[in-house]
Design a protein around this motif. Structure first.
Motif, short mmCIF file in Angstrom:
data_model
loop_
_atom_site.label_atom_id
_atom_site.label_comp_id
_atom_site.label_asym_id
_atom_site.label_seq_id
_atom_site.Cartn_x
_atom_site.Cartn_y
_atom_site.Cartn_z
N UNK A 106 7.47 -15.26 -6.35
CA UNK A 106 8.00 -15.86 -7.56
C UNK A 106 9.03 -16.96 -7.33
N UNK A 150 2.75 -0.31 -17.66
CA UNK A 150 2.91 0.69 -16.60
C UNK A 150 1.64 0.82 -15.76
N UNK A 153 1.17 -2.34 -13.63
CA UNK A 153 2.15 -2.35 -12.53
C UNK A 153 1.78 -1.32 -11.46
N UNK A 154 1.36 -0.15 -11.91
CA UNK A 154 1.02 0.91 -10.96
C UNK A 154 -0.18 0.52 -10.10
N UNK A 157 0.85 -2.14 -7.65
CA UNK A 157 1.64 -1.50 -6.61
C UNK A 157 0.78 -0.74 -5.62
N UNK A 161 0.77 -1.60 -1.67
CA UNK A 161 1.12 -0.63 -0.63
C UNK A 161 -0.07 -0.37 0.30
N UNK A 178 -2.56 8.94 -10.20
CA UNK A 178 -2.29 8.35 -11.52
C UNK A 178 -3.13 9.07 -12.57
N UNK B 152 5.69 6.05 -5.13
CA UNK B 152 6.24 4.90 -4.40
C UNK B 152 5.51 3.60 -4.79
N UNK B 153 4.19 3.66 -4.81
CA UNK B 153 3.39 2.48 -5.16
C UNK B 153 3.67 2.02 -6.58
N UNK B 154 3.78 2.98 -7.49
CA UNK B 154 4.02 2.65 -8.90
C UNK B 154 5.38 1.97 -9.07
N UNK B 156 7.11 0.31 -6.70
CA UNK B 156 7.02 -1.03 -6.09
C UNK B 156 6.29 -1.99 -7.03
N UNK B 157 5.23 -1.50 -7.65
CA UNK B 157 4.46 -2.34 -8.57
C UNK B 157 5.27 -2.73 -9.79
N UNK B 158 6.03 -1.78 -10.32
CA UNK B 158 6.87 -2.09 -11.49
C UNK B 158 7.90 -3.15 -11.13
N UNK B 160 7.56 -5.40 -8.71
CA UNK B 160 6.81 -6.64 -8.49
C UNK B 160 6.49 -7.36 -9.79
N UNK B 161 5.97 -6.60 -10.76
CA UNK B 161 5.56 -7.19 -12.03
C UNK B 161 6.79 -7.67 -12.83
N UNK B 163 9.63 -8.54 -11.66
CA UNK B 163 10.19 -9.69 -10.96
C UNK B 163 9.37 -10.94 -11.26
N UNK B 164 8.05 -10.79 -11.33
CA UNK B 164 7.18 -11.92 -11.63
C UNK B 164 7.48 -12.51 -13.00
N UNK B 170 11.14 -4.96 -18.11
CA UNK B 170 9.74 -4.58 -17.87
C UNK B 170 9.68 -3.42 -16.88
N UNK B 173 10.59 -0.26 -18.79
CA UNK B 173 9.52 0.22 -19.66
C UNK B 173 8.40 0.88 -18.86
N UNK B 174 8.09 0.29 -17.70
CA UNK B 174 7.07 0.90 -16.85
C UNK B 174 7.54 2.28 -16.38
N UNK B 178 5.95 5.99 -16.82
CA UNK B 178 5.64 6.87 -15.69
C UNK B 178 6.17 8.27 -15.96
#
Lengths: 186, 186
Positions: A106, A150, A153-154, A157, A161, A178, B152-154, B156-158, B160-161, B163-164, B170, B173-174, B178
């Motif tokens: 970003x 969510x 994002x999941x 992620x 990973x 999930x 962990x993946x979820x 990191x993804x939250x 990442x998204x 941040x984007x 955001x 909310x993610x 979860x």
DNA sequence: ACCTGAACACCGTTCAAGT
DNA sequence: ACCTGAACACCGTTCAAGT
């Protein structure tokens, strides 16, 4: 559209999905498709122009695919199809979602690219939200928009990973959890 | 350890969390701390050496923090503390987990850096798994290792998204979804 | 022990020049 | 309309030379 322009876009997409926007090199693309790097600037004045077009096309093609997917038999089958897209990128030389990898970069993106990456996220979240709503009240998602964020994002992620370990089964195991926990229907 | 070496590591960590491994520049760090780029090679022969040390330190400090966190009152409180780390990076100039952003750059990383990024993931997954087990059978997670990977993946993804979009809410909310769906306890 | 200047092959970008 | 060579300021890296 010219052949050269098409060749540039194809080579650039593949490069970004494998190595990111920062690693995208006009000289490397030039070598790959047989023109000088200066020629690429004729088609895409700056790297930002190329990146933005890449993301725009990626979103449009993703949307076309998801629109088809919406017509599938079961709602759960829709999610299967959606999850398969991200799995496929991993199978294809450990690549990543074009906009997912760009989201990580970003801070290095020109504004015009950032805008397109955001549009991709919006498009995905909107599609997921409409799928969730078609599952109501079965799912009882009381905040479908946030739930859609969510899920998106999941999945991103899980791809991130799994890719970091070059192990697509890590993606599968995350997705399975999930679903088992109820985050993703099915 | 020398002051210069410390200054290099501090400047480099900040740069990678903001812009990634690819954007890390010996010349820029040199300017920032007042030495020539060639001097940095005295302390870290290659960029890979610097990246690996960065990830190693990051993992060690993360582990120390998580070990303290393990002693907290409630298991749910442990997760609160864990989630706060990733939120904090976003608050701090929209930064990202050092190893999360490097995972996205996997294909560009020297092998020595890749190894350290993997170690960070392993450390986090192991900690999450032990927290999940301390919640059994309340949680009924029948596959705690995979569940730990998923969480962990979820997260990191939250990050990442969010941040984007330069939008830390955001992430919130993610995470809320979860928890509501049962992926994360609490 | 620690730092530097100079060189190397890379990079995106620009632009005048070619066809 | 499309491509190129040459130049510019960048990059990581190497190395002989300085203190």
């Amino acid at each position: 559209m010219s052949d050269t322009r098409q060749a540039i876009l194809a080579a650039a997409r593949s490069a970004v999905q494998a190595r990111g926007y920062n690693a995208l090199s006009f000289r490397e693309i030039g070598k790959e498709i047989g023109v000088k790097s200066a020629s690429i600037h004729y088609h895409f004045p700056t790297k930002g122009d190329l990146g933005a077009e890449l993301a725009r096309d990626y979103t449009a093609q993703g949307k076309a695919y998801l629109d088809e997917l919406s017509a599938c038999d079961s709602a759960v089958g829709c999610f299967d199809g959606y999850l398969a897209i991200f799995r496929k990128a991993l199978e294809d030389d450990n690549r990543m979602c074009l906009c997912g990898i760009m989201a990580a970069e970003q801070h290095d993106l020109p504004e015009q690219v950032r805008v397109e990456v955001s549009r991709f996220t919006d498009m995905n979240v909107a599609w997921l939200e409409s799928r969730l709503e078609s599952l109501l009240p079965e799912l009882r998602a009381d905040a479908p928009h946030d739930r859609a964020i969510a899920i998106f994002a999941a999945i991103e992620g899980a791809q991130l990973v799994a890719r970091g370990r070059s192990d697509a089964t890590m993606y599968d195991r995350a997705i399975q959890s999930y679903r088992a926990s109820g985050l993703i229907p099915g």
